[in-house]
Design a protein around this motif. Structure first.
Motif, PDB file in Angstrom:
ATOM      1  N   THR A   6      33.282  54.527  44.913  1.00 21.71           N
ATOM      2  CA  THR A   6      32.422  54.426  46.104  1.00 21.71           C
ATOM      3  C   THR A   6      33.101  53.591  47.187  1.00 21.71           C
ATOM      4  O   THR A   6      32.995  53.887  48.373  1.00 21.71           O
ATOM      5  CB  THR A   6      31.051  53.806  45.763  1.00 21.71           C
ATOM      6  N   THR A  15      54.355  35.887  33.770  1.00 20.56           N
ATOM      7  CA  THR A  15      55.801  36.072  33.885  1.00 20.56           C
ATOM      8  C   THR A  15      56.543  34.758  33.632  1.00 20.56           C
ATOM      9  O   THR A  15      57.738  34.668  33.854  1.00 20.56           O
ATOM     10  CB  THR A  15      56.177  36.594  35.285  1.00 20.56           C
ATOM     11  N   ILE A  74      27.690  48.068  50.840  1.00 17.14           N
ATOM     12  CA  ILE A  74      28.814  49.014  50.876  1.00 17.14           C
ATOM     13  C   ILE A  74      28.396  50.310  50.179  1.00 17.14           C
ATOM     14  O   ILE A  74      28.724  51.403  50.612  1.00 17.14           O
ATOM     15  CB  ILE A  74      30.054  48.431  50.159  1.00 17.14           C
ATOM     16  N   ASN A 107      49.803  41.675  44.492  1.00 14.68           N
ATOM     17  CA  ASN A 107      48.471  41.434  43.930  1.00 14.68           C
ATOM     18  C   ASN A 107      47.468  40.905  44.935  1.00 14.68           C
ATOM     19  O   ASN A 107      46.267  41.043  44.750  1.00 14.68           O
ATOM     20  CB  ASN A 107      48.573  40.444  42.760  1.00 14.68           C
ATOM     21  N   CYS A 145      48.879  31.550  41.135  1.00 10.16           N
ATOM     22  CA  CYS A 145      49.470  32.493  40.171  1.00 10.16           C
ATOM     23  C   CYS A 145      49.791  33.822  40.848  1.00 10.16           C
ATOM     24  O   CYS A 145      48.890  34.498  41.337  1.00 10.16           O
ATOM     25  CB  CYS A 145      48.513  32.727  39.000  1.00 10.16           C
ATOM     26  N   PRO A 146      51.088  34.216  40.893  1.00  5.05           N
ATOM     27  CA  PRO A 146      51.424  35.452  41.593  1.00  5.05           C
ATOM     28  C   PRO A 146      51.061  36.717  40.819  1.00  5.05           C
ATOM     29  O   PRO A 146      50.798  37.750  41.416  1.00  5.05           O
ATOM     30  CB  PRO A 146      52.943  35.360  41.783  1.00  5.05           C
ATOM     31  N   SER A 147      51.046  36.626  39.503  1.00  8.57           N
ATOM     32  CA  SER A 147      50.939  37.853  38.717  1.00  8.57           C
ATOM     33  C   SER A 147      49.500  38.224  38.394  1.00  8.57           C
ATOM     34  O   SER A 147      49.239  39.293  37.877  1.00  8.57           O
ATOM     35  CB  SER A 147      51.712  37.695  37.409  1.00  8.57           C
ATOM     36  N   GLY A 148      48.550  37.330  38.676  1.00  7.63           N
ATOM     37  CA  GLY A 148      47.164  37.618  38.323  1.00  7.63           C
ATOM     38  C   GLY A 148      46.854  37.279  36.877  1.00  7.63           C
ATOM     39  O   GLY A 148      45.792  37.615  36.365  1.00  7.63           O
ATOM     40  N   TYR A 158      34.983  46.502  23.286  1.00  4.00           N
ATOM     41  CA  TYR A 158      35.737  46.387  24.542  1.00  4.00           C
ATOM     42  C   TYR A 158      35.791  44.951  25.064  1.00  4.00           C
ATOM     43  O   TYR A 158      36.578  44.633  25.933  1.00  4.00           O
ATOM     44  CB  TYR A 158      35.148  47.294  25.629  1.00  4.00           C
ATOM     45  N   ALA A 171      45.161  29.067  39.496  1.00  7.07           N
ATOM     46  CA  ALA A 171      44.851  30.498  39.594  1.00  7.07           C
ATOM     47  C   ALA A 171      45.161  31.011  40.997  1.00  7.07           C
ATOM     48  O   ALA A 171      45.607  32.149  41.177  1.00  7.07           O
ATOM     49  CB  ALA A 171      43.393  30.749  39.245  1.00  7.07           C
ATOM     50  N   THR A 172      44.935  30.177  42.007  1.00  6.49           N
ATOM     51  CA  THR A 172      45.242  30.583  43.375  1.00  6.49           C
ATOM     52  C   THR A 172      46.744  30.754  43.546  1.00  6.49           C
ATOM     53  O   THR A 172      47.198  31.624  44.288  1.00  6.49           O
ATOM     54  CB  THR A 172      44.716  29.522  44.359  1.00  6.49           C
ATOM     55  N   GLN A 184      29.738  45.362  39.916  1.00  8.64           N
ATOM     56  CA  GLN A 184      30.243  46.680  39.549  1.00  8.64           C
ATOM     57  C   GLN A 184      29.695  47.735  40.498  1.00  8.64           C
ATOM     58  O   GLN A 184      28.490  47.996  40.533  1.00  8.64           O
ATOM     59  CB  GLN A 184      29.861  47.021  38.100  1.00  8.64           C
ATOM     60  N   HIS A 185      30.612  48.327  41.255  1.00  4.93           N
ATOM     61  CA  HIS A 185      30.231  49.448  42.105  1.00  4.93           C
ATOM     62  C   HIS A 185      30.269  50.723  41.266  1.00  4.93           C
ATOM     63  O   HIS A 185      30.934  50.774  40.241  1.00  4.93           O
ATOM     64  CB  HIS A 185      31.211  49.579  43.268  1.00  4.93           C
ATOM     65  N   PHE A 186      29.603  51.763  41.720  1.00  5.59           N
ATOM     66  CA  PHE A 186      29.580  53.040  40.983  1.00  5.59           C
ATOM     67  C   PHE A 186      29.172  52.782  39.536  1.00  5.59           C
ATOM     68  O   PHE A 186      29.800  53.235  38.591  1.00  5.59           O
ATOM     69  CB  PHE A 186      30.952  53.726  41.055  1.00  5.59           C
ATOM     70  N   CYS A 220      56.568  32.042  35.307  1.00  8.64           N
ATOM     71  CA  CYS A 220      57.256  31.590  36.509  1.00  8.64           C
ATOM     72  C   CYS A 220      57.076  30.095  36.735  1.00  8.64           C
ATOM     73  O   CYS A 220      57.830  29.489  37.485  1.00  8.64           O
ATOM     74  CB  CYS A 220      56.759  32.376  37.731  1.00  8.64           C
ATOM     75  N   LEU A 263      55.272  39.720  43.449  1.00 11.93           N
ATOM     76  CA  LEU A 263      54.027  39.881  42.694  1.00 11.93           C
ATOM     77  C   LEU A 263      52.838  39.343  43.487  1.00 11.93           C
ATOM     78  O   LEU A 263      51.761  39.933  43.500  1.00 11.93           O
ATOM     79  CB  LEU A 263      54.123  39.139  41.366  1.00 11.93           C
ATOM     80  N   MET A 264      53.058  38.203  44.137  1.00 13.28           N
ATOM     81  CA  MET A 264      51.970  37.614  44.917  1.00 13.28           C
ATOM     82  C   MET A 264      51.529  38.581  46.019  1.00 13.28           C
ATOM     83  O   MET A 264      50.338  38.842  46.202  1.00 13.28           O
ATOM     84  CB  MET A 264      52.425  36.299  45.535  1.00 13.28           C
TER      85      MET A 264
END
Lengths: 310, 742
Positions: free
Chosen positions: B635, A63, A125, B552, A102-105, A266, A99-100, A17-19, A65, B548-549
């Motif tokens: 940042t 989606t 950074i 994303n 998967c286009p939609s995430g 959350y 997962a690699t 986590q940045h910031f 797919c 989409l790919m």
């Protein structure tokens, strides 16, 4: 801590986590280590618990797919018209091919093996933002001290770059682990979940004798300590608990600050992403009057607690 | 201008535009004033047809002022603002400008004609925008120092010493008319005082006395100074069609009046706050007009400007929550730390004010645009974020805006616009299948970027040369430094600085698209350039998974180091392209990286792009990353933004970050916010601005417009009432990444 891990000098990280503004002073970068030896009933980072990579599925992004089912070598990914996408976790070998692809995430994973150098690169950074704000790097989790060799090397690297360091721990580790990182740790963020040992066991699955002893010892050694008290209505808010925790902390002069962290929901979506059914857990966020009254109760016992969300 | 053209233009002006969508207003009094101005302009242009245009315009404005009804909306301050819409004081659009250029000049060569025709297409099809000139800060400080009478005396002296020029004659006509106009306000206020009682009587009497005095003489008190400022501003906006008529360093030039009164015991903080509030409400009576007002700021003569008026301005904006004035604060390392509380107090209202500028970077940027070191220190903001020297600079800040992404679209589609089908001239027509590697493609992109930039600037210069013949501004010019001395109107280059600006749009989309092409076409060879072009032509229909790919997974400016590197390279290249150009007023071309709300409009006219953006969707806002692609927080975004050299941006830039309101609750977060901004500045950042509002509220505001009429949001370099924005802009704002961190 496996011996293979020691040789490879890699750590399993589930989030950077940045910031980050709530894990120590100033603008920080917080590194979340994967793997924890507590099982808190209220855990809001379920992906932090297991010390291995986990596949996550964000249903609302899918989606349908079929790309995952097409590439899965185990046939663990099934696209089913009636149920949408469905993962057979028992058959899954965590090769992450799906997962690699998967286009939609929607399919993604928690946990990334990182070398110290790679992680340091990411941390640096943010370096320009540390100086003015008095910030630095926080190591959290999970329990970062479960990967203590990796953690130690990261802390040494941070110190070589003259960065402020904080370690966020639940303290349920051998004192030697704490002692090893102490020279490179500017600040400990130390969680106290409950005082009564049986209550602690009920809430987190483990006894807290070692946790409390480690805290006192760190105090005696002059470590800088910020103590954080998760506040879960109905679990750890009895008058006895509050009185005992206040007495404990008042008598450790090294404690600079005590923060009250009210439960929030959350993390719920992340349970769904991991296909974990929590059932009915009786957890709820405290109301504002409850939060104020708990804060005041600590005050009555002579302990000033801060609540950053107020 | 022939009368037939005039009449057709008058007929074309819509009188009942929806509230907030333009410069006109539906209230009967404003509509009346608007119609009057049109009638008077037509009449006076005809009556003085044989005179030089600058004199005709002086008669137009002078008679308008003489015949304008004196209306008091508020007894605290005289002034009645109206933005005149499209009529006579600037060209209606680029096509009309081209028409005039062709009518006026028989010597135009074929290349010039072709350039202008191309520019008309650019503007119609989302490649360019071209705004009216006259985005300026008038010489308010000079008028407050010498009075209108001083301008008259200076003009008379110049005529006696150097002879009469059309502009000097015009200056006399219009300055005398201005004095008469202010006097009429004084007389009317005195009459109203007679028939009023109590506070109102007192107020009218004070206004009456002030107006009668400042009609010609310089103000003696803070109240008189604000009253004169308020009325000179009314005359300026009556003369100019353009919005973006800005106020300059308000707290600095009014401070001597305030301090004198305070020392004499005739005013206190509350009294001054009441006067400032009355003035700000005047500015707010004409929404969506980009009247920027600058506070704070360092200069080597006075040090950092932080006085009672600085705080009053911040607090008044916070109290009123209007979209005008656009409040800007100039930050410098010498700024008192406690001013942050007032700044944060205003930022957390969510109106997007103040925009925060970094003095040291702005000084350097202005000097690179040819402004002296001393004048650069006096910069203030015009319109959205344009750096300008008050009273000494007439810059055509909206001279051009050019979409980098549209260049890419035309390259991939043989010069044909994906949305309209219209054909454009490319510098090279190439077979996509013959492009062997990314370096070749990237070099071609740069050559086409140069081609479109060159064409647009050449055409804009031809059009700008026409301004003095048709659209001079005699009153504005009389207030500006050096015009009376040079004898020339601002549009003819009469004042000290006379730059033009080209602003970029779609930068992040273009960079992300180029990197997607490199990855998928040339590295992974998933598809060829021709196949990609086909997908874009079809708006990815049938290829949604691939879209989409790309969306994303492609590298994104704002989180990817290579993307930042490419942005830096292209920014430097673009700056080098435009720096070689001068303009017809003797100024230079300078660069801006802000997009007003044009990124939405230009996006509507842009087809699907290689970064996975669908057809018609908004372009990235100004220099910010593509909406919804920031995953690592501010940042990391800032690290990308500051890789580019911000001293290239003589015409300003925008970095917009969106925060959830809860972010500001913990005191530690408020502190961290300040350090975030200051570190950004240490790293060379020029400007940063904030939206503080949650997504849920914005979605609700779309559904229940009537309940959110007063919701002001930051768009891009300016703020506006959310419900008055078009749907594309509304959605674009909602899709910006929100930093919560709780």
């Amino acid at each position: 801590m496996s011996s293979a891990n020691q040789q490879a000098k890699t750590g399993l990280i589930f989030q950077i986590q940045h910031f980050s503004l709530d894990d120590g002073p100033g603008i920080r970068t917080t590194i979340f280590f994967k793997g924890c030896n507590l099982r808190c009933a209220w855990c809001h980072n379920p992906e932090s618990i297991h010390p291995r990579v986990e596949l996550a599925f964000k249903r609302q992004l899918c989606t349908h797919c079929g790309a995952c089912a097409a590439v899965c070598p185990q046939g663990a990914q099934v696209c089913d018209d009636s149920r949408g996408r469905f993962l057979n976790r028992a058959a899954c070998t965590l090769c992450l091919t799906c997962a690699t692809a998967c286009p939609s995430g929607a399919l993604t994973w928690y946990g990334e093996e990182m070398t110290t150098n790679k992680l340091m690169e990411t941390i640096l950074i943010d370096q320009p933002f540390y100086a003015k704000s008095g910030g630095g790097v926080s190591f959290s989790g999970g329990e970062p001290l479960l990967q203590s060799d990796f953690l130690l090397e990261m802390l040494e690297l941070c110190k070589a770059h003259n960065l402020h360091t904080a370690v966020d721990t639940a303290g349920n580790v051998p004192m030697e682990s704490l002692l090893s990182v102490l020279p490179y740790t500017d600040l400990f963020l130390y969680d106290i979940k409950a005082f009564d040992p049986s209550l602690h066991r009920r809430c987190t699955g483990v006894d807290n004798t070692r946790i409390l002893a480690n805290l006192k010892r760190l105090g005696e050694l002059g470590a800088r300590l910020w103590v954080r008290l998760p506040y879960i209505p109905g679990f750890n808010d009895s008058p006895d608990e509050i009185g005992a925790i206040a007495d404990l902390l008042r008598n450790i002069p090294a404690v600079e600050k005590v923060e009250l962290l009210p439960y929030h929901a959350y993390g719920e979506a992340k349970y769904e992403h991991l296909d974990i059914d929590r059932g009915s857990d009786g957890l709820r966020a405290p109301t504002l009057p409850e939060l104020l009254s708990i804060r005041d109760a600590y005050q009555v016992h002579g302990l000033r607690v801060e609540c950053p969300t107020l | 201008m022939d009368i037939e053209t005039l009449q057709s233009r008058v007929d074309a002006v819509p009188l009942d535009r929806p509230e907030g969508s333009g410069y006109t207003d539906k209230t009967p009094a404003r509509r009346q004033a608007f119609l009057l101005r049109q009638q008077v302009y037509i009449r006076e242009l005809q009556r003085h047809a044989s005179e030089p245009m600058v004199i005709r315009m002086a008669h137009c404005l002078g008679s308008t002022l003489m015949e304008k009804e004196i209306i008091f909306e508020d007894d605290r301050l005289a002034g009645f603002y109206l933005f005149a819409g499209n009529n006579f004081t600037s060209p209606a659009n680029t096509a009309e400008e081209v028409l005039y250029a062709r009518l006026d000049r028989s010597d135009l060569d074929p290349q010039a004609c072709q350039d202008m025709d191309e520019l008309v297409k650019y503007v119609e099809r989302g490649m360019c925008t071209r705004g009216p000139s006259g985005h300026v800060i008038a010489g308010y400080e000079r008028v407050l120092t010498v009075g209108i009478g001083g301008l008259i005396a200076e003009t008379e002296a110049a005529i006696a010493a150097q002879g009469e020029t059309p502009f000097r004659a015009a200056s006399l006509i219009i300055c005398r008319a201005a004095a008469d106009f202010i006097r009429r306000y004084g007389q009317k206020a005195a009459e109203l005082a007679q028939v009023s009682a109590g506070t109102s009587q007192h107020n009218y009497a004070r206004v009456g006395d002030a107006c009668l005095w400042v009609a010609e003489k310089p103000p003696r008190t803070f109240f008189e100074a604000v009253q004169l400022l308020c009325l000179v501003h009314e005359i300026i906006i009556t003369e100019q069609r353009s919005g973006s008529l800005s106020l300059g360093r308000f707290d600095r030039y009014l401070a001597p009046f305030y301090e004198r009164d305070k020392a004499a015991g005739i005013i206190d903080l509350d009294g001054a706050a009441g006067i400032v509030e009355a003035f700000f409400l005047k500015l707010a009576s004409v929404p969506r007009t980009f009247q920027n007002l600058t506070v704070g700021g360092y200069d080597s003569i006075n040090g950092y400007c932080c006085n009672d008026l600085t705080r009053i301005a911040l607090r008044t904006c916070r109290k009123l929550r209007k979209d005008q004035p656009l409040l800007t604060l100039r930050w410098h390392s010498t700024m008192p730390v406690d001013l942050w509380e007032d700044i944060l107090g205003l930022i957390t209202t969510g109106t997007g004010f103040p925009a925060l500028f970094n003095d040291e970077v702005c000084f350097k940027a202005k000097q690179r645009s040819g402004i002296s070191a001393q004048d650069a220190e006096q910069y203030a903001l015009v319109g959205c974020v344009e750096l300008s020297v008050a009273g000494r600079e007439y810059a055509h800040t909206e001279g051009l805006r050019l979409s980098w992404l549209k260049v890419l679209e035309l390259m991939l589609n043989g010069g044909r616009c994906l949305v309209s089908g219209e054909e454009f001239i490319l510098s090279e027509s190439r077979d996509l299948n013959a492009i062997r590697d990314f370096d070749d493609f990237y070099a071609w992109f740069k050559r086409e970027l140069r081609h479109f930039t060159d064409t647009a600037i050449r055409a804009a210069n031809l059009l700008d040369a026409n301004l003095p013949d048709h659209w001079p501004s005699p009153f504005l010019s009389a207030t500006m430094d050096h015009c009376i001395q040079s004898g020339l109107d601002v549009t003819a280059g009469g004042t000290i600085y006379n730059n033009s600006a080209i602003n970029a749009a779609g930068m992040a989309n273009a960079v992300d698209s180029l990197l997607a092409i490199r990855k998928y076409v040339f590295e992974e060879r998933r598809f060829t350039l021709s196949e990609l072009a086909d997908m874009l032509r079809c708006d990815f229909v049938g290829n949604e998974s691939l879209r989409l790919m790309i969306f994303n997974q492609c590298a994104r400016f704002g989180s990817d180091a290579e993307a930042a590197q490419m942005m830096t390279d292209l920014t430097g290249y673009f700056h080098s392209l435009i720096s070689v150009y001068g303009n017809p007023r003797g100024g230079r071309w300078e660069l801006g990286f802000y997009s007003v709300d044009n990124h939405a409009w230009m996006g509507e006219k842009t087809g699907a792009s290689p970064d996975g953006r669908r057809k018609g969707y908004a372009l990235a806002n100004a220099m910010s990353p593509v909406q919804g692609t920031e995953k690592h927080g501010p940042t990391v975004v800032i690290q990308s933004i500051v890789k580019a050299d911000h001293t290239c941006f003589g015409n300003g830039m925008v970095l917009d970050l969106k925060f959830h309101p809860r972010f500001f609750t913990p005191p530690a977060h408020r502190q961290a916010f300040r350090y975030l901004v200051e570190t950004y500045y240490d790293m060379g950042g020029m400007e940063i601005q904030f939206n503080v509002i949650d997504r849920k509220t914005l979605l609700d505001a779309q559904l229940h417009q009537e309940q959110y009429r007063d919701l002001v949001v930051r768009v891009s370099g300016f703020s506006a009432y959310f419900t008055t924005l078009g749907l594309t802009v509304q959605n674009e704002i909602i899709d910006r990444t929100e930093f919560e961190n709780i």
